[in-house]
Design a protein around this motif. Sequence first.
Motif, short mmCIF file in Angstrom:
data_model
loop_
_atom_site.label_atom_id
_atom_site.label_comp_id
_atom_site.label_asym_id
_atom_site.label_seq_id
_atom_site.Cartn_x
_atom_site.Cartn_y
_atom_site.Cartn_z
N PHE A 247 13.29 -41.79 -30.77
CA PHE A 247 13.86 -40.44 -30.69
C PHE A 247 14.67 -40.13 -31.95
N GLY B 56 14.81 -41.66 -9.86
CA GLY B 56 15.44 -42.91 -9.43
C GLY B 56 16.96 -42.87 -9.48
N ASP C 180 5.90 -41.71 -15.14
CA ASP C 180 7.03 -42.50 -15.63
C ASP C 180 8.31 -41.67 -15.61
N LEU C 181 8.22 -40.44 -16.11
CA LEU C 181 9.42 -39.60 -16.17
C LEU C 181 9.93 -39.27 -14.78
N SER D 175 16.76 -32.67 -21.51
CA SER D 175 16.36 -31.37 -20.96
C SER D 175 17.51 -30.68 -20.22
N ASP E 25 17.91 -45.38 -20.36
CA ASP E 25 16.52 -45.03 -20.00
C ASP E 25 16.47 -43.68 -19.28
N TYR E 26 17.48 -43.40 -18.46
CA TYR E 26 17.53 -42.09 -17.79
C TYR E 26 17.65 -40.96 -18.81
N GLU F 19 0.15 -40.59 -16.74
CA GLU F 19 1.08 -41.71 -16.58
C GLU F 19 2.48 -41.39 -17.12
N ALA G 171 14.51 -40.48 -20.74
CA ALA G 171 13.50 -39.78 -19.95
C ALA G 171 13.74 -38.27 -20.02
N ALA H 148 9.69 -41.08 -12.12
CA ALA H 148 10.35 -42.28 -11.58
C ALA H 148 11.72 -42.49 -12.22
N LEU H 149 11.78 -42.32 -13.53
CA LEU H 149 13.01 -42.64 -14.25
C LEU H 149 14.09 -41.58 -14.08
N LEU I 285 12.62 -37.06 -23.44
CA LEU I 285 11.16 -36.91 -23.52
C LEU I 285 10.70 -35.71 -22.69
N ARG I 286 11.38 -35.49 -21.57
CA ARG I 286 11.03 -34.33 -20.74
C ARG I 286 11.12 -33.04 -21.56
N MET J 38 9.35 -49.85 -12.31
CA MET J 38 10.26 -48.94 -13.03
C MET J 38 10.65 -49.51 -14.38
N ALA K 246 7.89 -48.65 -16.59
CA ALA K 246 7.93 -47.23 -16.95
C ALA K 246 8.97 -46.99 -18.04
N ILE L 281 8.59 -45.55 -22.23
CA ILE L 281 9.14 -44.32 -22.85
C ILE L 281 10.27 -44.61 -23.83
#
Lengths: 469, 67
Positions: B44, A317, A310-311, B51, A353-354, A306, A357, A313-314, A360-361, B33, B36, B40
Motif C-alpha cells: 500500500f 470478523g 477475503d475482504l 474506505s 490486517d483489518y 476470492e 482490508a 472475512a477480514l 483495499l476495499r 482467515m 485471507a 491482501i
Amino acid sequence: MSELCFLTIAEASRRIRERSLSPVELCQAYLDRISTHDGALNAYILVLHEQALAAARQAEAEIAAGKWKGPLHGIPLGIKDIYDTAGVATTGHSALCRDRVPPEDATTVRLLREAGAVILGKTATWEFAIGGVSFDLPWKPARNPWDKTLDPAGSSSGSGAGVASGLCMAAMGTDTGGSIRSPAAWNGIAGLKPTYGLVSRRGVMPLSFTLDHAGPMCWTAEDCALMMQVLAAHDPLDPGSANPGPIDFTSGLGGNLSGLRIGVVRHFFEKDAPADTVVVDALEQALGVFQKSGAVLKDVSLAPLETYYDLCALIMGPESFSIHQKGLTGTPELYGALARVRIGAGAFISGTDYVNALRLRAKLVAQAAEVMKDVDVLVTPTRHTPPEPLGQYDVNSGRRFYTRPFNVLGLPALSVCSGFTGNHLPLSMQIVGRPFEDALVLKVGDAFEKATPYRQMRPELREEAIAAQ
Amino acid sequence: MPEIAFLDRLHAAGLDSFPEKDRAALEQTVQSMDAAAARIRLDFAFADEPSNVFRLAPAARGTGQQT
C-alpha cells in the motif's frame, strides 16, 4: 382463502384502496395459513396474532374513513427477528437474547407501521444473522417451501421461506454477505440489498457495521420498489445513513430496456467459482430476454471473487467479534456452535490486517466505479446452484457464490428468480447498479419478471404431507 | 516470525472458556482467515486511505455557548 395469500403488494393494495379487499380478511387469511403450514416450515419464531389483527382493524377503519396511507396500508409483513420491535421479543434467534424485549421499534419497523403495514410476526434467521443452519438453538431452522428437505438459505431464511410460501406478503431481511439475496435465490423470490446507507440499520442487531444492509424481500421486484418507497429515508441515528435526496423507486417500473448497457461479470461464475450448468443456462436465457428487450451486453471484469471473500472475512470478523466479545468471552455456551465459531474467529484478525482490508476495499470501490462508467448494470447469477439439502452447505468451506462483492462495494443488488430446474426448484440472477441507482436495478428486475412466466409458479404445500413429517 | 500456538492465541483473545468441542472448527476457520490476511498484505502507498475514513458534520446552528 389462501389465494389471498398469493397476491402481490401491488395487486392487494389496489384492491384494498378500492375497498374490494378487507385488511382484516387478508390478515386473517395469512394467520390461518401460518397456523396450517408453519409447523413444517418454521418461517416464524413468533406470530403476533392479536397485534396483527388489531393493526389490520385499524387499517380498515382508516381506509373506510378516507385516510389511505399508500400501497403498504393493510399489507401483512414478516420481520426478521433481528429488527427491534417495541415491546415484542427480538432475539436474533439466539438463547443469548431469548428474553430481550426492546423498548423501541427499529427505524424501518416504525416507518412500516406509519405506512399502515400489518406486522404478522418475527421470522426465523440464522443466529445473529451469521450462524448457519443450526439445530442447537431454541427455535428450529426454517425450511425451503419448494422442498422441505432443502435449505432456504440464510441468514434471512424465515423471511425468504415465508414470502415464497404465502405466509407473508413481503418481509424484511438483512444482508452482510448475501443474507437477503441468498434466501431470495433459493426461495425463488425477489430480494433487494439496497445501496449501503439508503435504508436505516438503527435498531437492527448489528453484525458488521460497514457491511450490514437492511432491505425488502418480496414476490416481485415491483413489490420491492413499493417497499423501498417507505424504507428509504435518511436516519440521523444511523451513522452509516446516506442522504441522497428523494428517489422514486417506482419510476422505471413497466418500462423497456432499450439501450440499457449490461455488463456480465463472467469470470465470477465461469472461472473464479464455476456455477452449475443449470444456473448458467438460466442466466444465458435471461441475457437473451434482456437483448430482446433492447439491452446491449458486454463482458466486464472486476477483482477476483476470492478477493471479495477475503475482504468480507477480514472486515466482518473483527467488527462482529467487537459486537459479541462480551458474550463470547463470558457466556459462549449461550451461542450455537456455528455462530460461536464464525464470530469467534474474528478475534484472531490483527488490527493491521483489518485496516489493510479497508484500504483495499477503497481501491475496489474505485475500480468498480470505473468499470460502471461503461455499463449501467452488472449481471451475475446469485447462487451457484439450486437449493441444496438442509444443513449441508458449509458457509466456511462450501463453494463460493456471487453476493459478497456487492456488500464490499456497497452497490444496490437485486436477486430475482431466473427460472426453475426440471424438478421445480428455483434458480437465481443478480442485477447490480451504481450507487443510489436502486430504481434502475428494480426496473431491470421488473422488466425481466414481466417478460417471463416465472412469477406464476408458487410452491405447493400439501397439508397431508406436512402432517406426515 | 515465530509461529504462535493456537492455544496461546485463544488465551490472548480472552476465549479460554471457548467450548473444547468447537475448538478444532475454530482453529480451522482462523487458519482460513490467516490465509485471507496473507493474500491482501499488499504494497500500500502511504496515502492509501481505508474506505471508512473519519468524518465530522458541522455543528448545528443555535447550539454551543450562548453569549
